[in-house]
Design a protein around this motif. Structure first.
Motif, PDB file in Angstrom:
ATOM      1  N   PHE A  29     -11.571 -53.331  28.370  1.00 31.50           N
ATOM      2  CA  PHE A  29     -10.605 -54.477  28.500  1.00 31.50           C
ATOM      3  C   PHE A  29     -10.502 -54.755  30.084  1.00 31.50           C
ATOM      4  CE2 PHE A  29      -6.279 -55.499  29.667  1.00 31.50           C
ATOM      5  CZ  PHE A  29      -6.047 -56.916  29.048  1.00 31.50           C
ATOM      6  N   THR A  36     -10.629 -61.757  25.042  1.00 29.79           N
ATOM      7  CA  THR A  36      -9.911 -61.817  23.744  1.00 29.79           C
ATOM      8  C   THR A  36      -9.453 -63.377  23.701  1.00 29.79           C
ATOM      9  OG1 THR A  36      -7.836 -61.241  24.769  1.00 29.79           O
ATOM     10  CG2 THR A  36      -9.229 -59.380  23.469  1.00 29.79           C
ATOM     11  N   THR A  37      -9.076 -63.798  24.626  1.00 26.27           N
ATOM     12  CA  THR A  37      -8.695 -65.302  24.570  1.00 26.27           C
ATOM     13  C   THR A  37      -9.900 -66.019  24.376  1.00 26.27           C
ATOM     14  OG1 THR A  37      -6.909 -64.832  26.180  1.00 26.27           O
ATOM     15  CG2 THR A  37      -7.375 -67.161  25.970  1.00 26.27           C
ATOM     16  N   ARG A  40     -10.958 -66.039  20.872  1.00 22.36           N
ATOM     17  CA  ARG A  40      -9.886 -66.738  19.886  1.00 22.36           C
ATOM     18  C   ARG A  40     -10.037 -68.317  20.096  1.00 22.36           C
ATOM     19  NH1 ARG A  40      -5.011 -65.183  22.015  1.00 22.36           N
ATOM     20  NH2 ARG A  40      -4.864 -67.124  23.278  1.00 22.36           N
TER      21      ARG A  40
END
Length: 67
Positions: A29, A36-37, A40
């Protein structure tokens, strides 16, 4: 020749494996926190593109005989 490791305490080995997995997830991470953004937003972009692609094809079929 293969060697197999047999831990003395299986519960402690599972705990160690869980802690290492947490550490690896944290490090992954930290290398790219915006991943993750981006995933999405990418899903929404693909859905938007699929919906409008179908609309474009239907529009082209509707207007192909009109000149």
């Amino acid at each position: 020749m293969t060697y197999s490791f047999k831990p003395a305490d299986p519960a402690q080995a599972r705990q160690f494996d869980a802690e290492v997995a947490d550490l690896v997830a944290y490090l992954a991470f930290m290398t790219d926190p915006s991943a993750t953004t981006r995933v999405r937003i990418g899903v929404w972009v693909l859905l938007f593109w699929l919906v409008h692609r179908d609309r474009l094809v239907l529009n082209r079929e509707y207007w192909k005989d009109v000149k």
